[in-house]
Scaffold this motif. Structure first.
Motif, PDB file in Angstrom:
ATOM      1  N   ILE A 304       0.649  -1.161   0.187  1.00 39.03           N
ATOM      2  CA  ILE A 304       0.207  -0.038   0.071  1.00 39.03           C
ATOM      3  C   ILE A 304       1.235   1.292   0.435  1.00 39.03           C
ATOM      4  N   HIS A 305       1.091   1.732  -1.227  1.00 37.19           N
ATOM      5  CA  HIS A 305       1.121   3.532  -1.194  1.00 37.19           C
ATOM      6  C   HIS A 305      -0.097   4.234  -1.557  1.00 37.19           C
ATOM      7  N   ASN A 306      -0.140   4.888  -0.684  1.00 32.42           N
ATOM      8  CA  ASN A 306      -2.043   5.368  -0.866  1.00 32.42           C
ATOM      9  C   ASN A 306      -1.385   6.748  -0.131  1.00 32.42           C
ATOM     10  N   ASN A 307      -2.397   8.221  -0.905  1.00 33.94           N
ATOM     11  CA  ASN A 307      -2.531   9.452  -0.714  1.00 33.94           C
ATOM     12  C   ASN A 307      -3.871   9.994  -1.496  1.00 33.94           C
ATOM     13  N   ALA A 308      -4.565  10.509  -0.204  1.00 32.91           N
ATOM     14  CA  ALA A 308      -5.651  10.875  -0.673  1.00 32.91           C
ATOM     15  C   ALA A 308      -5.738  12.491  -0.584  1.00 32.91           C
ATOM     16  N   TYR A 309      -6.274  12.921  -0.852  1.00 29.54           N
ATOM     17  CA  TYR A 309      -6.236  14.051  -0.272  1.00 29.54           C
ATOM     18  C   TYR A 309      -8.265  15.368  -0.989  1.00 29.54           C
ATOM     19  N   LEU A 330      -4.222   9.164  -5.209  1.00 30.48           N
ATOM     20  CA  LEU A 330      -2.910   8.811  -5.704  1.00 30.48           C
ATOM     21  C   LEU A 330      -2.038   8.205  -4.992  1.00 30.48           C
ATOM     22  N   GLY A 331      -3.135   6.289  -6.399  1.00 28.49           N
ATOM     23  CA  GLY A 331      -2.182   5.613  -5.754  1.00 28.49           C
ATOM     24  C   GLY A 331      -3.693   4.303  -5.998  1.00 28.49           C
ATOM     25  N   ASP A 332      -2.469   3.635  -6.768  1.00 31.12           N
ATOM     26  CA  ASP A 332      -3.004   2.002  -7.180  1.00 31.12           C
ATOM     27  C   ASP A 332      -3.762   1.440  -6.173  1.00 31.12           C
ATOM     28  N   GLN A 333      -3.975   1.826  -5.618  1.00 30.69           N
ATOM     29  CA  GLN A 333      -5.640   1.053  -4.146  1.00 30.69           C
ATOM     30  C   GLN A 333      -5.906   1.959  -4.018  1.00 30.69           C
ATOM     31  N   PHE A 334      -7.631   1.191  -2.609  1.00 27.67           N
ATOM     32  CA  PHE A 334      -8.361   1.895  -2.654  1.00 27.67           C
ATOM     33  C   PHE A 334      -7.922   3.037  -1.201  1.00 27.67           C
ATOM     34  N   PHE A 335      -8.482   4.288  -1.241  1.00 21.51           N
ATOM     35  CA  PHE A 335      -7.928   4.577   0.179  1.00 21.51           C
ATOM     36  C   PHE A 335      -9.021   3.650   1.059  1.00 21.51           C
ATOM     37  N   ASP A 336      -8.368   3.077   1.929  1.00 22.19           N
ATOM     38  CA  ASP A 336      -8.968   2.420   3.390  1.00 22.19           C
ATOM     39  C   ASP A 336      -9.353   2.626   4.117  1.00 22.19           C
ATOM     40  N   VAL A 352     -21.648   7.760  -1.157  1.00 20.74           N
ATOM     41  CA  VAL A 352     -20.607   6.479  -1.476  1.00 20.74           C
ATOM     42  C   VAL A 352     -19.256   7.562  -1.254  1.00 20.74           C
ATOM     43  N   ASP A 353     -18.403   6.738  -1.457  1.00 22.87           N
ATOM     44  CA  ASP A 353     -16.563   7.503  -1.256  1.00 22.87           C
ATOM     45  C   ASP A 353     -15.902   8.068  -2.072  1.00 22.87           C
ATOM     46  N   TYR A 354     -15.838   7.874  -3.178  1.00 32.15           N
ATOM     47  CA  TYR A 354     -14.852   8.097  -3.979  1.00 32.15           C
ATOM     48  C   TYR A 354     -13.210   8.062  -3.750  1.00 32.15           C
ATOM     49  N   ASN A 355     -13.283   6.842  -3.725  1.00 32.05           N
ATOM     50  CA  ASN A 355     -12.500   6.801  -3.214  1.00 32.05           C
ATOM     51  C   ASN A 355     -11.318   5.294  -4.092  1.00 32.05           C
ATOM     52  N   ALA A 356     -11.572   5.132  -5.798  1.00 30.40           N
ATOM     53  CA  ALA A 356     -10.937   4.306  -6.304  1.00 30.40           C
ATOM     54  C   ALA A 356      -9.277   4.627  -6.769  1.00 30.40           C
ATOM     55  N   PRO A 357      -8.418   4.270  -7.013  1.00 35.82           N
ATOM     56  CA  PRO A 357      -7.179   4.548  -7.233  1.00 35.82           C
ATOM     57  C   PRO A 357      -7.231   5.336  -8.390  1.00 35.82           C
ATOM     58  N   HIS A 358      -7.309   6.205  -8.415  1.00 34.99           N
ATOM     59  CA  HIS A 358      -6.689   7.078  -9.121  1.00 34.99           C
ATOM     60  C   HIS A 358      -8.059   8.424  -9.746  1.00 34.99           C
ATOM     61  N   GLU A 359      -9.338   8.234  -8.767  1.00 32.15           N
ATOM     62  CA  GLU A 359      -9.586   8.966  -9.087  1.00 32.15           C
ATOM     63  C   GLU A 359      -9.868  10.035  -8.641  1.00 32.15           C
ATOM     64  N   GLN A 360     -10.530  10.970  -8.836  1.00 37.41           N
ATOM     65  CA  GLN A 360     -11.272  12.914  -8.482  1.00 37.41           C
ATOM     66  C   GLN A 360     -12.094  12.663  -8.772  1.00 37.41           C
ATOM     67  N   SER A 361     -12.964  13.218  -7.934  1.00 37.72           N
ATOM     68  CA  SER A 361     -14.280  13.884  -8.204  1.00 37.72           C
ATOM     69  C   SER A 361     -14.575  15.795  -7.330  1.00 37.72           C
ATOM     70  N   LEU A 362     -15.556  15.904  -7.567  1.00 37.12           N
ATOM     71  CA  LEU A 362     -16.059  17.035  -7.666  1.00 37.12           C
ATOM     72  C   LEU A 362     -17.624  17.530  -7.048  1.00 37.12           C
ATOM     73  N   GLN A 363     -17.600  18.108  -6.190  1.00 36.98           N
ATOM     74  CA  GLN A 363     -18.952  18.794  -5.453  1.00 36.98           C
ATOM     75  C   GLN A 363     -19.613  20.253  -5.584  1.00 36.98           C
TER      76      GLN A 363
END
Length: 474
Positions: A304-309, A330-336, A352-363
């Motif tokens: 696991i090497h994952n960053n999420a912001y 940012l990473g190849d794993q889900f943010f868990d 839902v979490d919008y936390n898949a690998p490399h996913e972006q989301s806007l609200q």
């Protein structure tokens, strides 16, 4: 602490509960693959909407020097919660109607340099409706075989506590509030966790936390179970954490936390928020936070090497507010995060979490604060958001080769996850301000998520009505 825009719009709904959460990640069936505070505030709209319940840490600052004694400072109260839920996911429907009760006793602290006390609560529930497939919306037995049970009761909280000056140490079955281990309270009764916690407020404006936990008492269950991850579904023996929140001015705060789930991961969290102006004219609030997750020990959930912001900017004038938020993985794993917790303070973790690998989301979110319009107790939230850019090709290939049991998480309809998905939500809430039902809270939650053919979260609709009535006996 200056609360962010989303929290300001919920003024009066929550008493210091500043944690947010999406619903549990139930994904649409995709044959032949199996289905699988004041501290660290976040502007996520689901803050506090589903609980007026037993007070969660951090508690108001208090000093051992001002203790009136074990009995004199004791409190006992009841909270009734009527919980109705309808959930529809890609052709599968489940529903529930449950009446629950929490009877909670909190002692004061004995006098002297070191004060001692106890906390205890009895949880109980009566199922009025709900059949097979309702899972933890009703009673969920040890072997997922308890959905026919009509009523259940159990000790939901029990802990010993000690206080020196402005520092409180607890051990037992309890609730804590931090970016990793926070009760996911969206059912008739909340989960609790077994372990030790420390909350220290020796310096004005600075809150220090630390803890170590080994078990959970999940929603819909009456027995302790091992901790496990939400998406990977990997069990582990212990999670330990430490961190601090500093209110550096009346308008801003910064938080830094770290945890370790044994033989699984180390996770780090940081957040910064600052506000400018006044809501009567215009108040702007900026908020940003970051999770960084890395495997450790035996790496039981793989590398696991994952960053999420996430980052948000909000504007509020009078009762009306508008927020724009962006989030990226940012990473190849889900943010868990840890199961049964709301340990995902990312702004776009809504339905839902919008936390898949490399996913972006806007609200985009609108809030209405009735207090600013002469309607105290009334609030409403409306939001829309979209996710895109998910790419699980690396994880899908690795787990297929390793034969991991959760490789289905990284695939849908035979392909790695990709494509767009979006959601809409509406949450009005009213808290009674006076009379015999004072502090009773009525919350309606309506959420609609539209998935895609190659994304893990399927199309769903959630309709939830919660009515809570707290009563203080003494």
């Amino acid at each position: 602490m200056t609360l962010t825009f989303g929290l300001q719009a919920l003024a009066g709904i929550t008493a210091g509960i500043t944690v947010a959460f999406a619903d549990e990640p139930v994904r649409a069936p995709s044959p032949p693959l199996p289905q699988i505070a004041q501290e660290a505030t976040t502007p996520n709209a689901l803050v506090g909407t589903e609980s007026a319940l037993t007070q969660k840490p951090p508690t108001p600052r208090s000093s051992q020097a001002s203790s009136a004694g074990f009995v004199a400072d004791s409190r006992f109260g009841l909270e009734w919660r009527n919980y109705t839920d309808y959930y529809h996911l890609s052709g599968i429907s489940r529903h529930a109607w449950v009446e629950s009760l929490q009877a909670k006793f909190e002692s004061g602290f004995t006098r002297g340099p070191i004060g001692f006390g106890i906390d205890a609560a009895l949880f109980g529930a009566l199922k009025l409706d709900g059949g097979r497939g309702a899972h933890n919306m009703v009673y969920n037995g040890r072997h997922s075989d308890g959905e026919r049970r009509l009523a259940w009761a159990y000790p939901g909280l029990y802990s010993l506590k000690a206080r020196i000056s402005d520092s409180v140490l607890k051990y037992g079955l309890q609730q804590v509030s931090n970016p990793f281990l926070d009760p996911h309270d969206n059912r008739a009764l909340p989960p609790t966790f077994l372990g030790a916690s420390l909350l220290s407020r020796e310096v004005n404006g600075l809150a220090l936390q630390a803890g170590s936990f080994t078990k959970a008492d999940p929603r819909g269950q009456t027995n302790l179970v091992d901790l496990r991850t939400t998406y990977g579904r990997v069990s582990f023996k212990r999670v330990s954490y430490a961190g601090a929140t500093w209110d550096y001015s009346p308008d801003g705060s910064v938080s830094l936390y770290a945890d370790q789930a044994d033989d699984l991961w180390r996770q780090y969290y940081a957040s910064l928020q600052h506000g400018f102006g006044n809501v009567r004219s215009l108040r702007l609030t900026g908020f940003a936070n970051l999770y960084s997750t890395h495997d450790t020990g035996a790496s039981r959930q793989g590398p696991i090497h994952n960053n999420a912001y996430s980052a948000s900017l909000s504007a509020q004038r009078g009762p009306h507010g508008l927020l724009v938020a962006y989030q990226k993985i940012l990473g190849d794993q889900f943010f868990d995060y840890i199961d049964e917790t709301a340990g995902v303070y990312l702004v776009n973790s809504m339905d839902v979490d919008y936390n898949a690998p490399h996913e972006q989301s806007l609200q985009l979110r609108y809030t209405f604060d009735g207090k600013q319009a002469g309607l105290p107790g009334l609030t409403a939230i409306v939001w829309a958001q979209q996710g895109w850019g998910a790419d699980t090709s690396v994880g899908a290939q690795r787990y297929a080769q390793d034969g991991a049991s959760y490789d289905a998480l990284y695939q849908r309809n035979g392909q790695p996850l990709h494509g767009r998905h979006h959601e809409f939500g509406f949450i009005p809430t009213y808290v009674v301000q006076s009379g015999p039902l004072r502090n009773a809270k009525f919350t309606l939650i309506a959420q609609w998520h539209v998935g895609s053919a190659f994304y893990s979260d399927g199309t769903n609709q959630v309709y939830r009505l919660l009515v809570t009535l707290p009563t203080r006996i003494f």
